[in-house]
Design an enzyme around this catalytic site. Structure first.
Site, PDB file in Angstrom:
ATOM      1  N   ASP A  79       1.818   8.096   6.635  1.00 39.24           N
ATOM      2  CA  ASP A  79       2.436   7.169   5.678  1.00 39.24           C
ATOM      3  C   ASP A  79       3.760   6.682   6.250  1.00 39.24           C
ATOM      4  O   ASP A  79       4.713   7.456   6.365  1.00 39.24           O
ATOM      5  CB  ASP A  79       2.660   7.901   4.344  1.00 39.24           C
ATOM      6  CG  ASP A  79       3.038   6.966   3.209  1.00 39.24           C
ATOM      7  OD1 ASP A  79       3.362   5.794   3.487  1.00 39.24           O
ATOM      8  OD2 ASP A  79       3.001   7.419   2.044  1.00 39.24           O
ATOM      9  N   GLU A 118      -0.278   1.595  -3.367  1.00 35.53           N
ATOM     10  CA  GLU A 118       0.106   2.560  -4.415  1.00 35.53           C
ATOM     11  C   GLU A 118       1.121   1.994  -5.408  1.00 35.53           C
ATOM     12  O   GLU A 118       1.217   2.497  -6.519  1.00 35.53           O
ATOM     13  CB  GLU A 118       0.618   3.866  -3.789  1.00 35.53           C
ATOM     14  CG  GLU A 118       1.912   3.725  -3.039  1.00 35.53           C
ATOM     15  CD  GLU A 118       2.323   5.020  -2.334  1.00 35.53           C
ATOM     16  OE1 GLU A 118       1.483   5.617  -1.654  1.00 35.53           O
ATOM     17  OE2 GLU A 118       3.473   5.419  -2.489  1.00 35.53           O
ATOM     18  N   GLU A 142      -6.173  11.155  -1.602  1.00 32.47           N
ATOM     19  CA  GLU A 142      -4.968  11.922  -1.263  1.00 32.47           C
ATOM     20  C   GLU A 142      -4.855  13.111  -2.218  1.00 32.47           C
ATOM     21  O   GLU A 142      -5.100  12.997  -3.420  1.00 32.47           O
ATOM     22  CB  GLU A 142      -3.738  11.016  -1.416  1.00 32.47           C
ATOM     23  CG  GLU A 142      -2.437  11.695  -1.054  1.00 32.47           C
ATOM     24  CD  GLU A 142      -1.235  10.749  -1.162  1.00 32.47           C
ATOM     25  OE1 GLU A 142      -1.294   9.805  -1.968  1.00 32.47           O
ATOM     26  OE2 GLU A 142      -0.247  10.968  -0.437  1.00 32.47           O
ATOM     27  N   TRP A 164      12.910   2.251   0.537  1.00 33.44           N
ATOM     28  CA  TRP A 164      12.690   3.713   0.508  1.00 33.44           C
ATOM     29  C   TRP A 164      11.226   4.030   0.652  1.00 33.44           C
ATOM     30  O   TRP A 164      10.312   3.491   0.411  1.00 33.44           O
ATOM     31  CB  TRP A 164      13.200   4.362  -0.787  1.00 33.44           C
ATOM     32  CG  TRP A 164      12.969   5.852  -0.672  1.00 33.44           C
ATOM     33  CD1 TRP A 164      13.661   6.726   0.115  1.00 33.44           C
ATOM     34  CD2 TRP A 164      11.924   6.612  -1.299  1.00 33.44           C
ATOM     35  NE1 TRP A 164      13.107   7.980   0.020  1.00 33.44           N
ATOM     36  CE2 TRP A 164      12.041   7.936  -0.835  1.00 33.44           C
ATOM     37  CE3 TRP A 164      10.875   6.283  -2.197  1.00 33.44           C
ATOM     38  CZ2 TRP A 164      11.167   8.954  -1.240  1.00 33.44           C
ATOM     39  CZ3 TRP A 164      10.020   7.275  -2.600  1.00 33.44           C
ATOM     40  CH2 TRP A 164      10.164   8.619  -2.131  1.00 33.44           C
ATOM     41  N   HIS A 204       5.550   4.532   4.808  1.00 39.59           N
ATOM     42  CA  HIS A 204       6.351   4.338   3.598  1.00 39.59           C
ATOM     43  C   HIS A 204       7.247   3.095   3.689  1.00 39.59           C
ATOM     44  O   HIS A 204       8.434   3.123   3.320  1.00 39.59           O
ATOM     45  CB  HIS A 204       7.170   5.600   3.276  1.00 39.59           C
ATOM     46  CG  HIS A 204       7.211   5.912   1.811  1.00 39.59           C
ATOM     47  ND1 HIS A 204       8.245   5.510   1.005  1.00 39.59           N
ATOM     48  CD2 HIS A 204       6.343   6.545   1.001  1.00 39.59           C
ATOM     49  CE1 HIS A 204       8.013   5.897  -0.230  1.00 39.59           C
ATOM     50  NE2 HIS A 204       6.864   6.526  -0.263  1.00 39.59           N
ATOM     51  N   GLU A 249      -0.651   4.128   6.542  1.00 43.39           N
ATOM     52  CA  GLU A 249      -0.395   3.694   5.168  1.00 43.39           C
ATOM     53  C   GLU A 249       0.953   2.993   5.041  1.00 43.39           C
ATOM     54  O   GLU A 249       1.929   3.404   5.669  1.00 43.39           O
ATOM     55  CB  GLU A 249      -0.405   4.957   4.287  1.00 43.39           C
ATOM     56  CG  GLU A 249      -0.015   4.727   2.859  1.00 43.39           C
ATOM     57  CD  GLU A 249       0.014   6.048   2.085  1.00 43.39           C
ATOM     58  OE1 GLU A 249      -0.639   7.024   2.504  1.00 43.39           O
ATOM     59  OE2 GLU A 249       0.708   6.092   1.064  1.00 43.39           O
ATOM     60  N   ARG A 289      -2.824  14.337   6.470  1.00 46.06           N
ATOM     61  CA  ARG A 289      -1.724  13.390   6.682  1.00 46.06           C
ATOM     62  C   ARG A 289      -0.576  14.116   7.363  1.00 46.06           C
ATOM     63  O   ARG A 289      -0.169  15.186   6.898  1.00 46.06           O
ATOM     64  CB  ARG A 289      -1.267  12.841   5.321  1.00 46.06           C
ATOM     65  CG  ARG A 289      -0.205  11.765   5.416  1.00 46.06           C
ATOM     66  CD  ARG A 289       0.342  11.358   4.050  1.00 46.06           C
ATOM     67  NE  ARG A 289       1.579  12.059   3.744  1.00 46.06           N
ATOM     68  CZ  ARG A 289       2.471  11.652   2.822  1.00 46.06           C
ATOM     69  NH1 ARG A 289       2.239  10.545   2.113  1.00 46.06           N
ATOM     70  NH2 ARG A 289       3.558  12.341   2.587  1.00 46.06           N
ATOM     71  N   TYR A 336      11.359  10.874   4.830  1.00 42.14           N
ATOM     72  CA  TYR A 336      10.327  10.777   3.795  1.00 42.14           C
ATOM     73  C   TYR A 336       9.159  11.715   4.110  1.00 42.14           C
ATOM     74  O   TYR A 336       8.672  11.756   5.241  1.00 42.14           O
ATOM     75  CB  TYR A 336       9.777   9.340   3.672  1.00 42.14           C
ATOM     76  CG  TYR A 336       8.478   9.351   2.916  1.00 42.14           C
ATOM     77  CD1 TYR A 336       8.478   9.437   1.534  1.00 42.14           C
ATOM     78  CD2 TYR A 336       7.254   9.387   3.579  1.00 42.14           C
ATOM     79  CE1 TYR A 336       7.292   9.556   0.831  1.00 42.14           C
ATOM     80  CE2 TYR A 336       6.067   9.503   2.883  1.00 42.14           C
ATOM     81  CZ  TYR A 336       6.095   9.583   1.502  1.00 42.14           C
ATOM     82  OH  TYR A 336       4.929   9.714   0.813  1.00 42.14           O
ATOM     83  N   ARG A 343      -5.120   1.434  -2.023  1.00 43.41           N
ATOM     84  CA  ARG A 343      -4.591   2.708  -2.505  1.00 43.41           C
ATOM     85  C   ARG A 343      -4.063   2.652  -3.932  1.00 43.41           C
ATOM     86  O   ARG A 343      -3.158   3.398  -4.299  1.00 43.41           O
ATOM     87  CB  ARG A 343      -3.493   3.182  -1.550  1.00 43.41           C
ATOM     88  CG  ARG A 343      -4.107   3.641  -0.240  1.00 43.41           C
ATOM     89  CD  ARG A 343      -3.139   4.324   0.670  1.00 43.41           C
ATOM     90  NE  ARG A 343      -2.135   5.090  -0.010  1.00 43.41           N
ATOM     91  CZ  ARG A 343      -2.312   6.325  -0.496  1.00 43.41           C
ATOM     92  NH1 ARG A 343      -3.474   6.934  -0.350  1.00 43.41           N
ATOM     93  NH2 ARG A 343      -1.327   6.932  -1.103  1.00 43.41           N
TER      94      ARG A 343
HETATM   95  O1  EZ4 Z   1       6.566   8.154  -2.408  1.00 39.02           O
HETATM   96  O2  EZ4 Z   1       4.663   8.854  -5.322  1.00 39.02           O
HETATM   97  O3  EZ4 Z   1       1.506   8.509  -0.519  1.00 39.02           O
HETATM   98  N1  EZ4 Z   1       2.336   8.890  -1.261  1.00 39.02           N
HETATM   99  C1  EZ4 Z   1       3.549   8.362  -1.479  1.00 39.02           C
HETATM  100  C2  EZ4 Z   1       4.354   9.040  -2.574  1.00 39.02           C
HETATM  101  C3  EZ4 Z   1       5.417   8.154  -3.202  1.00 39.02           C
HETATM  102  C4  EZ4 Z   1       5.796   8.676  -4.559  1.00 39.02           C
HETATM  103  C5  EZ4 Z   1       6.766   7.715  -5.250  1.00 39.02           C
HETATM  104  O4  EZ4 Z   1       6.911   8.018  -6.575  1.00 39.02           O
HETATM  105  O5  EZ4 Z   1       3.969   7.437  -0.835  1.00 39.02           O
HETATM  106  O6  EZ4 Z   1       4.901  10.169  -2.028  1.00 39.02           O
HETATM  107 CO    CO Z   2       2.325   6.513   0.159  1.00 35.90          CO
END
Ligand code: EZ4
Ligand code: CO
Length: 405
Positions: A212, A264, A341, A405, A214, A238, A147, A159, A285
């Site tokens: 990711d 997630e 992961e 976030w 995010h 992701e 990743r 991030y 995920r």
């Molecule tokens: O931001 O687990 O793919 N992994 C992620 C993580 C999340 C954290 C949040 O608690 O997106 O890094």
């Molecule tokens: Co993630």
């Protein structure tokens, strides 16, 4: 075999973990992970006050009935706190059943579908150069999938990029409140396409690449990014966008063949349902800790298999080694497993608190054959590292607007 006692440990070997220990009347013990990052004590209260008193004296073998009792039987369903409490009890009961049978949990699920579990590593950096140097190191260490996350020029924190900052879901040091980060989609878009173009030039076409987002993009922005990344053949993109409104993924899907992964933060099969049955994603995920344990993940995985969606469980360091072990057993069993992961086995303190024998080499996990989940809790070490209040960061657009976030 009756449930005799249930204890909750909150320890902080680098970050907080909520661990449940179930003991039966004949002395067998099982472990479960109930950690919700930044909301740890809410799960403790849920367990201590509302869940544990209802379970003492029940048949420890009745995993499905206890799951249904805590989910269907309760008027207030779903939600991360509730589902983490259910998950921890569920994992602990699978652990106990395995120990009583003398079998690792993957055998109880139906046995192995593969020799070992394929992992993807994290490469991150302050520059594209640094990110790719880290990725090359992972490839040299035997990882077939990596990743890539890189700092966005012009933003103070990005991030996934640790650098010398500890803002990336690390324990927030001595700061009492959530740190604030800023976000700019135009600045990100420019960097990210360059990162993957350069990655293919340097790493070649054989290594699997992932990213990711995010949840920082709107659906139409994600659709555009997916299209721009198509030439670089990602294994998946992701959390391209938030999917509280699952129709968001229809927008993304109709524009791009870049594979999509999400889940997630999902807590139940219902959060996954529309995305899976409309074939809007390629990887689901979910984490055992946040989506209701092994019982729930097995059900989601079987449902996903009808729609060519593969299991790719969350593997961040805020999931404890107990959750990691639960994922190893599910991953090695699942006929429709995709990838796991993996961010390493953690610091010394973590390895001291949670001991296991799941072996990692050449980018794969060779799952432990110890009965149950194969993880032991060193209670003395756990008690010596007490809980510290800590928050995930929050994110704002550059003009101050609150963002994902
Ligand atoms: O931001 O687990 O793919 N992994 C992620 C993580 C999340 C954290 C949040 O608690 O997106 O890094
Ligand atoms: Co993630």
């Amino acid at each position: 075999m009756k449930i005799d006692n249930i204890e909750v440990f909150v320890s902080c070997p680098g970050r907080n973990f909520v661990t449940v220990k179930v003991t039966t009347d004949d002395g067998v013990t099982g472990l479960g992970d109930a950690t919700v990052n930044g909301r740890e004590q809410a799960v403790v209260a849920m367990l201590q006050e509302h869940v544990i008193p209802c379970l003492i004296g029940r048949d420890a073998h009745g995993i499905e009935d206890i799951w249904q009792y805590l989910y269907r039987g309760v008027y207030w369903r779903k939600g991360p706190i509730n589902m983490a409490a259910i998950a921890a009890i569920d994992m602990a009961l699978w652990d106990i059943k395995g120990k009583v049978a003398g079998l690792p949990v993957y055998q109880l699920l139906g046995g192995k579908s593969r020799k070992a579990v394929g992992l993807y590593a994290h490469a991150n950096g302050e520059t594209i150069e640094q990110t790719l140097a880290n990725a090359e190191q992972h490839v040299r260490n035997g990882f077939g999938a990596v990743r890539l996350q890189s700092a966005v020029p012009g933003l103070d924190v990005t991030y996934g990029v640790l650098g010398d900052k500890k803002d990336y879901f690390e324990l927030q040091g001595n700061r009492p409140l959530p740190p604030e980060e800023s976000w700019s989609t135009p600045k990100y878009m420019e960097m990210i396409v360059e990162l993957f173009a350069e990655a293919r030039r340097r790493l070649g076409n054989q290594v699997q690449l992932l990213h990711d987002v995010h949840s920082r993009l709107t659906p139409i922005e994600s659709a555009r990014l997916g299209k721009l990344l198509e030439p670089y053949n990602l294994m998946f993109m992701e959390d391209a966008s938030i999917a509280e409104n699952q129709d968001n993924y229809k927008v993304i899907r109709q524009h791009t063949t870049t594979p999509l992964a999400i889940g997630e933060t999902y807590n139940t099969i219902w959060d996954c349902k529309d995305l899976i049955q409309n074939q809007l994603i390629d990887y689901i995920r979910v984490a055992a800790t946040h989506a209701g344990g092994i019982t729930a993940l097995r059900r989601i995985t079987d449902f996903a298999s009808l729609y060519n969606v593969k299991l790719a469980p969350h593997g961040a360091p805020d999931l404890s080694p107990v959750c990691f072990a639960a994922h190893m057993h599910l991953d090695v069993w699942a006929p429709n497993f995709g990838v796991q992961e993996f961010v390493g086995l953690g610091n010394e303190q973590l390895q001291q608190v949670f001991q296991h024998n799941h072996q990692v080499h050449d980018g794969m996990v060779h799952v432990s054959d110890a009965p149950g989940l194969g993880v032991e809790l060193n209670e003395e070490a756990a008690l010596a590292l007490p809980y510290k209040r800590s928050y995930l960061p929050v994110s704002r657009l550059e003009d101050g607007t609150m963002w994902n976030w």
